[in-house]
Write a protein that holds these residues in place. Sequence first.
Motif, PDB file in Angstrom:
ATOM      1  N   GLY A 105     -31.515 -59.490  -6.014  1.00 27.12           N
ATOM      2  CA  GLY A 105     -30.371 -59.169  -6.856  1.00 27.12           C
ATOM      3  C   GLY A 105     -30.696 -58.299  -8.044  1.00 27.12           C
ATOM      4  O   GLY A 105     -29.782 -57.846  -8.748  1.00 27.12           O
ATOM      5  N   THR A 159     -31.112 -58.173  -1.832  1.00 31.90           N
ATOM      6  CA  THR A 159     -30.901 -59.608  -2.030  1.00 31.90           C
ATOM      7  C   THR A 159     -31.639 -60.460  -1.012  1.00 31.90           C
ATOM      8  O   THR A 159     -31.681 -61.679  -1.146  1.00 31.90           O
ATOM      9  CB  THR A 159     -29.398 -59.939  -1.948  1.00 31.90           C
ATOM     10  OG1 THR A 159     -28.906 -59.583  -0.647  1.00 31.90           O
ATOM     11  CG2 THR A 159     -28.619 -59.176  -3.009  1.00 31.90           C
ATOM     12  N   TYR A 217     -28.308 -65.922  -3.042  1.00 28.16           N
ATOM     13  CA  TYR A 217     -28.112 -64.985  -1.938  1.00 28.16           C
ATOM     14  C   TYR A 217     -28.443 -65.604  -0.581  1.00 28.16           C
ATOM     15  O   TYR A 217     -28.500 -64.902   0.425  1.00 28.16           O
ATOM     16  CB  TYR A 217     -28.966 -63.735  -2.170  1.00 28.16           C
ATOM     17  CG  TYR A 217     -28.691 -63.095  -3.512  1.00 28.16           C
ATOM     18  CD1 TYR A 217     -27.544 -62.347  -3.730  1.00 28.16           C
ATOM     19  CD2 TYR A 217     -29.573 -63.280  -4.576  1.00 28.16           C
ATOM     20  CE1 TYR A 217     -27.280 -61.780  -4.969  1.00 28.16           C
ATOM     21  CE2 TYR A 217     -29.321 -62.714  -5.818  1.00 28.16           C
ATOM     22  CZ  TYR A 217     -28.171 -61.971  -6.006  1.00 28.16           C
ATOM     23  OH  TYR A 217     -27.913 -61.410  -7.233  1.00 28.16           O
TER      24      TYR A 217
END
Length: 733
Positions: A105, A159, A217
């Motif tokens: 991320g 991610t 994620y």
Amino acid sequence: GETFLVKAQAVDQFGNPSSIADLGGHSALSLTDSTGSLSCMGRFDGPAPGLIYSLCAVYTAAPAVVVDASLAETDLAASALPFEVINGPLGQIAFELSRTEVSAGAPLDFVLSAYDEYGNPYQEQAASNVMVADSEGELSGSSVVLNASGMGAGTVTLTRASTANHLQGSVFGTLYGDSDTFTVLAGEHAGYDVNLGESWVEVLEERAVRVNAVDAYGNPLDNVAATLSLSSLNDAAEGHQGLTMVDGTLVASMTWDEAVLQDQVLAEDGTFASAGGPIDSLDFSCPAPPVADLALAGETDLRLCLVSGQTNTITVSAAGSQDGGAAIAAYHFGFGAIDDSRQAQPTLLQDWSEEGAELVEVVVVDDNACADRASARAWIGESSGQPVGPVEVVLADESRIAGSTSSGTTTVELAAWDCAGDPASNGTLFIRSTLGALSSDISTLTATGQGLTTLLDSDGSGALAWSFASEIVGGDAVVHAGTTPGSAHGSASITVNGDARLPRVVEYTPVGATDQIWSTITLGFDEPLYAGSVTQSAFSITHPDGSEVTIDAVELSTDRWVTITPADPMDGTVGTWELSVASSIRDDGGGNYLSGDWSGARSAFSLSFGDVVDNAPAVTACILDTTEFRPDGDDHSGVDADGVVVQVSAAVTPAFWWVEVSSADGVPVQWLAVVGSSAVEDIRWDGRGADGLVVPAGRYTLAARSLDAALARSTACVEEVDVVHLVRAPESP
């Protein structure tokens, strides 16, 4: 890198062409350039004296390149007019990353530089848009525009956690370079992934629920320890409290006792609460269930041809399914090992790209969570005329007799078709059986070294002989015919009567040195026993003082287990106790008498326990000659062998060598006993169980032990071997 012609003309003082033959000819000419990258590939004389042609290329881009010419051993030299050399076509893209480790991320900055294949900056550009992807396949549609210097910069956000990702640069689908390896680290703990592996479960069926700690994620975390509760969103299954997660993983079982649609499993730890995907808890025993129907392009057994590695796309349809007591709500489609998927529509499109067979299933669900299932099979093969799809296997007899020369042989008739549905003219089938021996008949049986094959005739049919004359045991024997990719298969079974195999004692407790007090003796036989032969008079126990022990009861349970109960418990510290089993014990299949000494001849069985010395030497090694074999009737070496040899060794020769073969679930399938004649012994397992039939495919454990004269056992030396069947039913392992 582009070639061009260089013309050098030798002239006299008045500018007239002048021969340089006396100076060494054109080999005396030297050409260089201002970039130092000039390379000439060929040189030849022109039509005028002293005119020399050279085919050259410059590999360094520059705005004003000058080519210089000179003659060896003279001071003669000249220079051409300057000319521009631009970069060549795009040859490579180099990445420079801002860091080699990034959290999921978080942004990752990069600079890329484009070059031609000679290392010149890609300034004259046929295309300036570089697509940027990653080797994990997460990025899509990300691009960077090159500037006039052939460079560009960008930022990506990934991610998906990985330890060896790369950025990749491509133009018009051609990859021109990738970055150094970088790591994407999982983020902080943010919840749980709850997975049942399927989209439905049957009522009262226990199902494993796997819970993984994940970041925001969905990346799994292996550093989370938590106490979890599991529950059903609709209270349709009994939950759990106080479950301990170790290293970020928890596996627990849940059983749904109520039929309900679209339930979910909730995992909670007091901080995070996560739900698994929807799951239908289904009742297949409703009084008015739906009726499932499934067809592949209208067929339940569909042959498909691979053309250029792909089949036609076909319709998988459950549209023929019918409502029961309620309207149909959904369809769960399953393809082989792929997890089922739920959808509201009764049809979907499917194609295949590999040879083989696949079982397609559908579970049809109505609004009351009542369900029914149906299946169909796709057979996929090359368009080569070879067998594809169901193979017709017909036997001339329903039963035969083991060991009989007159009634021990039957005929196996075969018929096969290709992927287009035409007879598989001159096609090849692999053949194997679980009992007996196959041989040529109308068709010829060939040992290929990789299995027995037969060549079908022009109408796709054939016939072979199948004999049980050399067998000493019967059973339900099966013959399989098919192709090794699994794109064709058929089978037929026959009852083989007769049993000349003598039963054996293969498991026993107690044995050897023991200081415990025993109230029973337990014996396990390798086949079911005739109950009428299991009498108290067939068993005797001798006390350490030499007297005969009174036996209160002898019980035969589950066919092959015998429990002997003496009137008084047996104390192992008192001395040596002896058990004897008479050879009058008989099996249930053929009335054969006991082979107590494991020789194959009728004999009594005896063992000792109590205050004795265990003399079974330790097994120092057990070595397999192969870790995989195929018991298909075509015996060769290695994986093509019909059996496996385990070489066992000890410091001294034992009374017996003993090998117990067990399936993957720990159930013994065969016991091999060899009288000790050497401290090193080769023992062969032929892939058959104690019933005489070839075992199913799978992984088997061979536990090798030595036994002393009292039958006390050493610690086992354990190895594993895989039994493989190239010809098998599509749904078999």
